[in-house]
Design an enzyme around this catalytic site. Sequence first.
Site, PDB file in Angstrom:
ATOM      1  N   CYS A   1       0.847  -1.197   0.000  1.00 17.34           N
ATOM      2  CA  CYS A   1       0.000   0.000   0.000  1.00 17.34           C
ATOM      3  C   CYS A   1       0.886   1.251   0.000  1.00 17.34           C
ATOM      4  O   CYS A   1       1.770   1.375  -0.839  1.00 17.34           O
ATOM      5  CB  CYS A   1      -0.970  -0.065   1.176  1.00 17.34           C
ATOM      6  SG  CYS A   1      -2.293   1.173   1.127  1.00 17.34           S
TER       7      CYS A   1
ATOM      8  N   ASP B   1      -8.081  -3.443  -7.729  1.00 11.95           N
ATOM      9  CA  ASP B   1      -7.706  -2.463  -6.702  1.00 11.95           C
ATOM     10  C   ASP B   1      -8.211  -1.084  -7.111  1.00 11.95           C
ATOM     11  O   ASP B   1      -7.750  -0.523  -8.108  1.00 11.95           O
ATOM     12  CB  ASP B   1      -6.185  -2.450  -6.553  1.00 11.95           C
ATOM     13  CG  ASP B   1      -5.690  -1.539  -5.444  1.00 11.95           C
ATOM     14  OD1 ASP B   1      -6.482  -0.715  -4.948  1.00 11.95           O
ATOM     15  OD2 ASP B   1      -4.511  -1.648  -5.081  1.00 11.95           O
TER      16      ASP B   1
ATOM     17  N   HIS C   1      -7.277  -4.627  -3.404  1.00 15.74           N
ATOM     18  CA  HIS C   1      -6.284  -3.957  -2.573  1.00 15.74           C
ATOM     19  C   HIS C   1      -6.117  -4.713  -1.258  1.00 15.74           C
ATOM     20  O   HIS C   1      -7.064  -5.262  -0.727  1.00 15.74           O
ATOM     21  CB  HIS C   1      -6.733  -2.524  -2.290  1.00 15.74           C
ATOM     22  CG  HIS C   1      -5.680  -1.682  -1.644  1.00 15.74           C
ATOM     23  ND1 HIS C   1      -4.574  -1.232  -2.333  1.00 15.74           N
ATOM     24  CD2 HIS C   1      -5.560  -1.212  -0.376  1.00 15.74           C
ATOM     25  CE1 HIS C   1      -3.815  -0.522  -1.519  1.00 15.74           C
ATOM     26  NE2 HIS C   1      -4.389  -0.487  -0.334  1.00 15.74           N
TER      27      HIS C   1
END
Length: 245
Positions: free
Chosen positions: A125, A183, A214
């Site tokens: 991330c 994502d 994600h």
Amino acid sequence: MLVTQQTQDINTPSGLMRTYLYRPDASGQFPCIIFYSEIFQQTTPIARTATILAGHGFMVLVPEVFHELNPIGTVLAYDDVGKDKGNADKFAKPLEQHDSDTQALIDFARQQSYCTGHVGSMGVCIGGHLAYRAALNPKILGAFCLYPTDIHSNTLPCAYGNDSLTRTGDIQGELVLVFGKQDPHVSPEGRVLIHQQLMAKNRNFSWLEVNAQHAFMRDEGERYDPALALQMYQQAIAFFSRVLR
């Protein structure tokens, strides 16, 4: 391989940075992976990932990525309150402070008798972005970036022209970038933009897009994909075994 863990407070130009150190419980020297977390800092899934990496023969450093903005030891919950606080921190800390954090981590690692002095970066991330960003430092020999956010959008604060996408040509180490096609944080257009920049700058990189959402590596929550996570661990370990040894 058994793993030992300790905490280390490292001085940086922007303040003391709590860092969690994982390494094999064995004699010898090991290459270092700086592992950058999500916005939530060192949660239990992040700690488990660090332990897995260390158990394969690496010294792993997990810094508190927003140490300037929180009390030492802060861990944010995977809920709306934690997400809001983490995102606020993300948009408050300049990339230049992340750069000085990276240099402090590299300096610390290379001073340890149990480290070979070879250093790579990895993250998930925002941590994937920070791993990519860390590779601007010539001491970072390789970066494994899992669903990195905010590279394509230039949404993190920095001096003009110092954003990570613009600086791509300064990266010397080898890169691996992994994106989930489902994502929402990195659009198809955003992925194309990053890929085009890497190609234009003739960087040494591998690119993988997988059918995942994600945070598919996070072993808590409904987006976790265990089979895909295992595949990524195997690829990351093989990558760092090659570029750091």
